[in-house]
Design a protein around this motif. Structure first.
Motif, mmCIF file in Angstrom:
data_model
loop_
_atom_site.group_PDB
_atom_site.id
_atom_site.type_symbol
_atom_site.label_atom_id
_atom_site.label_comp_id
_atom_site.label_asym_id
_atom_site.label_seq_id
_atom_site.Cartn_x
_atom_site.Cartn_y
_atom_site.Cartn_z
ATOM 1 N N GLY A 18 0.751 -1.146 0.062
ATOM 2 C CA GLY A 18 0.191 -0.181 0.227
ATOM 3 C C GLY A 18 1.315 1.391 0.361
ATOM 4 O O GLY A 18 2.273 1.495 -0.024
ATOM 5 N N PHE A 19 0.242 2.051 -0.199
ATOM 6 C CA PHE A 19 0.092 3.267 0.087
ATOM 7 C C PHE A 19 1.484 3.900 1.262
ATOM 8 O O PHE A 19 2.833 4.457 1.032
ATOM 9 N N LEU A 20 1.450 3.429 2.618
ATOM 10 C CA LEU A 20 2.844 3.415 3.664
ATOM 11 C C LEU A 20 3.107 2.239 3.302
ATOM 12 O O LEU A 20 4.589 2.548 3.410
ATOM 13 N N GLY A 21 3.416 1.199 2.426
ATOM 14 C CA GLY A 21 4.099 0.127 2.547
ATOM 15 C C GLY A 21 4.907 0.023 1.895
ATOM 16 O O GLY A 21 6.373 -0.367 2.012
ATOM 17 N N ARG A 22 4.769 0.468 0.926
ATOM 18 C CA ARG A 22 6.145 0.856 0.191
ATOM 19 C C ARG A 22 7.344 1.674 0.984
ATOM 20 O O ARG A 22 7.833 1.456 0.199
ATOM 21 N N ASN A 23 7.171 2.862 1.286
ATOM 22 C CA ASN A 23 7.548 3.573 2.098
ATOM 23 C C ASN A 23 8.434 2.852 2.520
ATOM 24 O O ASN A 23 9.754 3.014 3.253
ATOM 25 N N VAL A 24 7.447 1.849 3.187
ATOM 26 C CA VAL A 24 8.312 1.124 4.812
ATOM 27 C C VAL A 24 8.991 0.235 4.271
ATOM 28 O O VAL A 24 9.762 0.001 4.770
ATOM 29 N N VAL A 25 8.952 -0.468 3.130
ATOM 30 C CA VAL A 25 9.684 -1.531 2.199
ATOM 31 C C VAL A 25 10.874 -0.708 2.335
ATOM 32 O O VAL A 25 12.081 -1.143 2.107
ATOM 33 N N GLN B 35 -3.135 17.332 11.285
ATOM 34 C CA GLN B 35 -1.845 17.937 11.395
ATOM 35 C C GLN B 35 -0.663 16.847 10.114
ATOM 36 O O GLN B 35 -0.086 15.836 10.440
ATOM 37 N N PRO B 36 -0.186 17.417 9.217
ATOM 38 C CA PRO B 36 -0.596 16.625 7.707
ATOM 39 C C PRO B 36 1.025 15.817 7.480
ATOM 40 O O PRO B 36 1.553 17.400 8.208
ATOM 41 N N VAL B 37 1.138 14.569 7.646
ATOM 42 C CA VAL B 37 2.465 14.130 8.044
ATOM 43 C C VAL B 37 2.775 13.541 6.793
ATOM 44 O O VAL B 37 2.214 12.561 6.446
ATOM 45 N N TYR B 38 4.503 13.998 6.902
ATOM 46 C CA TYR B 38 4.862 13.302 5.256
ATOM 47 C C TYR B 38 5.021 11.870 5.275
ATOM 48 O O TYR B 38 5.265 11.044 6.707
ATOM 49 N N VAL B 39 4.287 10.942 4.446
ATOM 50 C CA VAL B 39 4.562 9.298 4.536
ATOM 51 C C VAL B 39 5.924 8.572 4.791
ATOM 52 O O VAL B 39 6.089 7.712 5.297
ATOM 53 N N GLY B 40 7.473 9.908 4.323
ATOM 54 C CA GLY B 40 8.446 8.433 4.464
ATOM 55 C C GLY B 40 8.805 9.075 5.829
ATOM 56 O O GLY B 40 10.209 8.312 6.297
ATOM 57 N N ASP B 41 8.676 9.919 6.515
ATOM 58 C CA ASP B 41 8.298 10.656 8.051
ATOM 59 C C ASP B 41 8.509 9.341 9.103
ATOM 60 O O ASP B 41 8.987 8.240 9.814
ATOM 61 N N VAL B 42 7.073 8.611 8.493
ATOM 62 C CA VAL B 42 6.166 7.974 9.297
ATOM 63 C C VAL B 42 7.330 6.309 8.741
ATOM 64 O O VAL B 42 7.114 5.762 9.368
ATOM 65 N N ALA B 43 7.515 6.301 7.836
ATOM 66 C CA ALA B 43 8.531 4.963 7.250
ATOM 67 C C ALA B 43 9.463 5.121 8.375
ATOM 68 O O ALA B 43 9.905 3.882 8.412
ATOM 69 N N THR B 44 10.133 6.317 8.058
ATOM 70 C CA THR B 44 11.715 5.982 8.826
ATOM 71 C C THR B 44 11.144 6.248 11.109
ATOM 72 O O THR B 44 12.237 4.846 11.395
ATOM 73 N N ALA B 45 10.423 6.342 11.156
ATOM 74 C CA ALA B 45 8.918 6.286 12.380
ATOM 75 C C ALA B 45 9.628 4.451 12.759
ATOM 76 O O ALA B 45 10.270 3.964 13.903
ATOM 77 N N ILE B 46 8.605 4.035 11.148
ATOM 78 C CA ILE B 46 8.303 2.115 11.747
ATOM 79 C C ILE B 46 10.677 1.005 11.868
ATOM 80 O O ILE B 46 10.259 0.322 11.997
ATOM 81 N N ALA B 47 10.678 2.310 10.808
ATOM 82 C CA ALA B 47 12.011 1.815 10.550
ATOM 83 C C ALA B 47 13.111 1.378 12.058
ATOM 84 O O ALA B 47 13.924 0.689 12.169
ATOM 85 N N ASP B 48 12.930 3.123 12.719
ATOM 86 C CA ASP B 48 12.914 3.337 14.104
ATOM 87 C C ASP B 48 12.750 2.348 14.903
ATOM 88 O O ASP B 48 13.566 2.200 16.245
ATOM 89 N N ALA B 49 11.761 2.129 14.459
ATOM 90 C CA ALA B 49 11.289 1.677 15.742
ATOM 91 C C ALA B 49 11.773 -0.576 15.740
ATOM 92 O O ALA B 49 11.795 -0.980 16.869
ATOM 93 N N VAL B 50 11.684 -0.826 14.039
ATOM 94 C CA VAL B 50 12.773 -2.089 13.578
ATOM 95 C C VAL B 50 13.834 -2.337 14.567
ATOM 96 O O VAL B 50 14.323 -2.582 15.331
ATOM 97 N N ASP B 51 14.288 -1.294 14.303
ATOM 98 C CA ASP B 51 15.502 -0.895 15.277
ATOM 99 C C ASP B 51 15.926 -0.356 16.290
ATOM 100 O O ASP B 51 16.812 -1.226 16.689
ATOM 101 N N GLY B 52 15.134 -0.990 17.305
ATOM 102 C CA GLY B 52 15.404 -0.878 18.203
ATOM 103 C C GLY B 52 14.695 0.184 18.806
ATOM 104 O O GLY B 52 15.068 0.442 20.880
ATOM 105 N N LYS B 53 14.099 1.382 17.950
ATOM 106 C CA LYS B 53 14.977 2.792 18.845
ATOM 107 C C LYS B 53 13.272 3.284 20.014
ATOM 108 O O LYS B 53 13.651 4.845 19.990
#
Length: 321
Positions: free
Chosen positions: A16-23, A188-206
């Motif tokens: 999906g929209f968020l998914g491809r950015n997270v991948v 409070q519109p949020v850029y999808v790339g920033d949300v994907a970064t946050a998710i990747a940070d969570a995977v990193d354990g941050k």
């Protein structure tokens, strides 16, 4: 220390929209990525997101627990991004966002995988919106099965393939009049790339385990201000006509069957009656993008990079300074 290539991250809803950015974000950090989607044959475009063999697409449907369990085999981290904006057939809010979330969480618990769950700002068990109610039920089910899960609640997301800014830009191109519903509702519109970064940070354990983060962009804007910004970027000048919620809900009874950009459901009108912004509590606790050390990009900075295609002369159109 083990490299990320030894870590298998399974992403539900990765096409999906968020998914491809997270991948893409996970591939950049060298994780092995398994993408679980209903129609794997339509997700081939995800392969170039990583190196050869780094992205593997499998079939799974949240309404069928056995398919979810199979997709989660040997996973170290699980990310659930599955959500729907409108209901269709068996894909109801409850089936996908409540029961589906529970199915993923229970399967993650069974294999001992860490879980990152994406919900939405506005998730509320007491909300009159069935979308928001199902999101809240999903959160509760996730934490019951995996108390250490990290939950992210983004505000409305924008980016090149969004169904938000692109939708209003398309309507402005087609019509000289644009109905304005919930013009004073704050977002409070949020850029999808920033949300994907946050998710990747969570995977990193941050990110904090068991915490719920609220993700919003750098600005709080009214719905009217957002649409005016889109019109300025696209150099379109339709007349904005404020529409009372009662009349909007009446029209939505018919427009819920309309195609594409014209589609509007009564539940979406209900959602527009409530502000969609990061809470003071989340800010105080540091459970935000800023709390993760991410500097959010604004709508003004990102949207012109993809909305130019809605201008009459495209990217070559002269814009007034």
């Amino acid at each position: 220390m083990a490299s990320n290539l030894e870590t298998l991250v399974t992403v539900f809803g990765g096409s999906g929209f968020l998914g491809r950015n997270v991948v893409r974000a996970l591939c950049k950090r060298d994780y092995r990525v398994r993408v679980a989607v209903r129609r794997p044959e339509l997700a081939g475009y995800l392969q170039p997101s990583g190196k050869v063999g780094q992205v593997h697409v499998v079939q799974a449907n949240l309404r069928y627990p056995a398919s979810v369990e199979a997709a989660l085999r040997d996973s170290d981290v699980v990310i659930n991004l599955v959500g729907i904006l409108t209901e269709s057939g068996k894909q109801s809010f409850d089936a996908v966002q409540a029961k589906g979330a529970e199915t993923v969480a229970k399967a993650a618990a069974a294999v001992g995988a860490r879980l990152v769950h994406v919900s939405a700002i506005g998730a509320d068990a007491e909300s009159p919106s069935r979308y928001a109610k199902a999101k809240a039920a999903g959160e509760a089910a996730v934490l019951a099965a995996v108390p250490s899960a990290t939950i992210f609640r983004p505000s409305v997301m924008f980016g090149p393939e969004d169904q938000f800014t692109n939708r209003f830009a398309a309507l402005a191109r087609m019509s000289p009049v644009l109905p304005l519903i919930g013009g004073e509702t704050k977002m409070q519109p949020v850029y999808v790339g920033d949300v994907a970064t946050a998710i990747a940070d969570a995977v990193d354990g941050k990110a904090k385990a068991g915490a719920t983060y609220e993700l919003g962009g750098p600005e709080v804007l009214t719905m009217r201000e957002i649409i005016e910004a889109i019109l300025e970027i696209t150099a379109r000048k339709p007349t904005l006509v404020p529409l009372p919620f009662g009349l909007a809900r009446f029209q939505a009874n018919f427009l819920q069957f309309a195609p594409g950009a014209f589609k509007l459901t009564p539940d979406q009108v209900t959602l527009l009656q409530r502000d969609n912004v990061v809470s003071d509590a989340a800010k105080a606790a540091g459970l935000t993008l800023e709390g993760l050390g991410i500097t959010a990009d604004s709508l003004e900075a990102i949207a012109p990079q993809y909305l130019w295609r809605f201008r009459a002369a495209g990217q070559f159109q002269r814009m007034s300074i």
